[in-house]
Design an enzyme around this catalytic site. Structure first.
Site, PDB file in Angstrom:
ATOM      1  N   SER A 297       1.014  -1.306  -0.113  1.00  0.00           N
ATOM      2  CA  SER A 297       0.006   0.036   0.071  1.00  0.00           C
ATOM      3  C   SER A 297       1.023   1.303  -0.131  1.00  0.00           C
ATOM      4  O   SER A 297       0.655   2.214  -0.594  1.00  0.00           O
ATOM      5  CB  SER A 297      -0.993  -0.140   1.143  1.00  0.00           C
ATOM      6  OG  SER A 297      -0.387   0.280   2.395  1.00  0.00           O
ATOM      7  N   ASP A 298       1.983   1.015   0.727  1.00  0.00           N
ATOM      8  CA  ASP A 298       2.997   2.449   0.426  1.00  0.00           C
ATOM      9  C   ASP A 298       3.467   2.516  -0.703  1.00  0.00           C
ATOM     10  O   ASP A 298       3.536   3.790  -1.319  1.00  0.00           O
ATOM     11  CB  ASP A 298       4.046   2.068   1.489  1.00  0.00           C
ATOM     12  CG  ASP A 298       3.869   2.525   3.313  1.00  0.00           C
ATOM     13  OD1 ASP A 298       3.164   3.570   3.033  1.00  0.00           O
ATOM     14  OD2 ASP A 298       3.982   1.758   3.854  1.00  0.00           O
ATOM     15  N   LEU A 299       4.088   1.456  -1.314  1.00  0.00           N
ATOM     16  CA  LEU A 299       4.527   1.511  -2.679  1.00  0.00           C
ATOM     17  C   LEU A 299       3.498   2.095  -3.639  1.00  0.00           C
ATOM     18  O   LEU A 299       3.955   2.910  -4.634  1.00  0.00           O
ATOM     19  CB  LEU A 299       5.130   0.168  -3.233  1.00  0.00           C
ATOM     20  CG  LEU A 299       6.367  -0.305  -2.299  1.00  0.00           C
ATOM     21  CD1 LEU A 299       6.513  -1.552  -2.532  1.00  0.00           C
ATOM     22  CD2 LEU A 299       7.447   0.685  -2.252  1.00  0.00           C
TER      23      LEU A 299
ATOM     24  N   GLY B 174       2.694   5.727  -3.227  1.00  0.00           N
ATOM     25  CA  GLY B 174       3.852   6.383  -3.682  1.00  0.00           C
ATOM     26  C   GLY B 174       3.731   6.692  -5.268  1.00  0.00           C
ATOM     27  O   GLY B 174       4.037   7.844  -5.836  1.00  0.00           O
TER      28      GLY B 174
END
Length: 406
Positions: free
Chosen positions: A178-180, A183
């Protein structure tokens, strides 16, 4: 000239989603100034071991996690809790095209560094806010952690072995998906806002949430639910809509077989020595194979198990049936294709002499997008950036250092 060489990005992010976005912008040529806390910096600087080692094998202060998401940036240390520090960031924002931040909702407003305040000073500023749950809604004040988002967003309900099999149960992904993905979405949104700014002359406030991204990226799984009314479950390494499309155990290891259409299935059956399976009414069409998965897959498992990995890899590849091994990261990075594409690179580093990195995957006109410099050491560019951008002389910088603003 790099595509984004004309852009200045002010990076007020830490950990992964925001730094992943700004690293991509740096790879494409943008000047990225990363503002960090004096003394400690980005949280991930302490997320080790492993740490980068020098030529003598001694650990440096640079954690591998931090190095993964910060190449091509300039590090400036500023204490945002002090009014003088807030003033410095405000002035840097006025000389920037883009600001990316991942503070909790409302936190930067207390410092006069929110979108409303900064856009009044710099109307062309594209301001991107990344949070766990977004700027609105009942969860807006919650902190966002990828592991929790993977669980809440439905991802872990479809990831992992089936509950009725050994090792069954929910699993998170091996990286912070989810972070990647947030981004990546952030970088796309920023570029879209910049394109619009070229016509309107005004920036935008972008509101990106890990939770929104996690739900949105479930793609066909969302539609499987919305069209059927049934929530998909965990299927291990199998595909919910295609058969056979999974990991099979060979006699000496594992191989992935990814049959994408009926013609490929027929060729798979030829290689396996059972061509009649492709003519069986239960298995001839993919929809029928999906409906009869429980009968077909055990049969195919027994066929694959009778031969070594090399047999399946060579014969299926020659027959035009997609297949491949399950590599470790070490094996993947050493693969001749990855080596030929130049995906692993090295940069000079002030503490270790050199730092190995994985490059940006974007290639334009035969040239790979590449940041100009390695991930910076903490505060390495504070005096240079503040001197160049704000015109501060040595005396002014010494005074700020004495006050521990920088």
């Amino acid at each position: 000239m790099k595509p984004l060489a004309h852009l200045r990005v002010l990076d007020l992010t830490r950990v992964l989603a925001g730094p992943w976005c700004t690293q991509l912008l740096a790879d494409l040529g943008a000047e990225v100034v990363k503002v960090e806390r004096p003394g400690t910096g980005d949280d991930t600087r302490a997320w080790g071991p492993p740490y980068l080692r020098d030529a003598q094998g001694r650990e440096t202060s640079e954690a591998a996690y931090y190095l993964a998401a910060n190449r091509g940036k300039r590090s400036v240390t500023i204490d945002l809790a002090q009014p003088a520090g807030q003033r410095l960031v405000r002035e840097l924002a006025q000389t920037s095209d883009v600001l990316v931040e991942n503070y909790k909702v409302g936190q930067l407003a207390r410092y006069g560094l929110d979108y409303a305040a900064l856009s009044a000073l710099q109307p062309r500023l594209v301001y991107c806010s990344i949070t766990g749950f977004g700027q609105t809604g009942p969860y807006r004040d919650r902190a966002g952690y990828d592991f929790i988002i993977q669980g809440m967003g439905g991802f872990m309900s479809i990831t992992g072995e089936r509950d009725d099999r050994p090792g069954g149960g929910p699993q998170k992904a091996g990286v912070a998906v989810s972070d990647l993905m947030t981004g990546m979405y952030a970088a796309v949104a920023i570029l879209a806002a910049l394109q619009e700014r070229g016509h309107s002359g005004r920036g935008r406030h972008i509101d990106l949430a890990l939770y929104d991204t996690m739900v949105a990226m479930l793609a066909n799984m969302n539609m499987n639910h919305l069209t059927s009314g049934q929530a998909p479950g965990r299927a291990g390494n199998a595909h919910p809509n295609i058969v056979p499309y999974q990991v099979f155990e060979a006699s000496d290891g594992h191989v992935i077989v990814a049959v994408g259409n009926d013609a490929q299935f027929a060729r798979f059956c030829e290689v396996a020595g059972r061509p009649e399976l492709a003519r069986d009414a239960r298995y001839a069409k993919n929809a029928d194979r999906v409906r009869h998965r429980s009968e077909l897959v055990p049969l195919l498992e027994s066929l694959v198990r009778a031969r070594p990995m090399a047999f399946w890899a060579e014969r299926l590849e020659a027959a035009g049936v997609p297949c491949g091994p399950i590599n470790s990261i070490a094996q993947a990075l050493a693969d001749p294709q990855i080596q030929a594409r130049g995906l692993q690179v090295e940069y000079p580093h002030p503490l270790a002499g050199r730092v190995p990195l994985v490059a940006c995957p974007i290639v334009m006109d035969g040239a790979r997008a590449a940041a100009a410099s390695p991930p910076p050491t903490l505060g390495a560019d504070t005096r240079t950036v503040l001197g160049e951008r704000l015109g501060l002389d040595a005396a002014a910088l010494d005074a700020l250092a004495a006050q521990r603003v920088i």
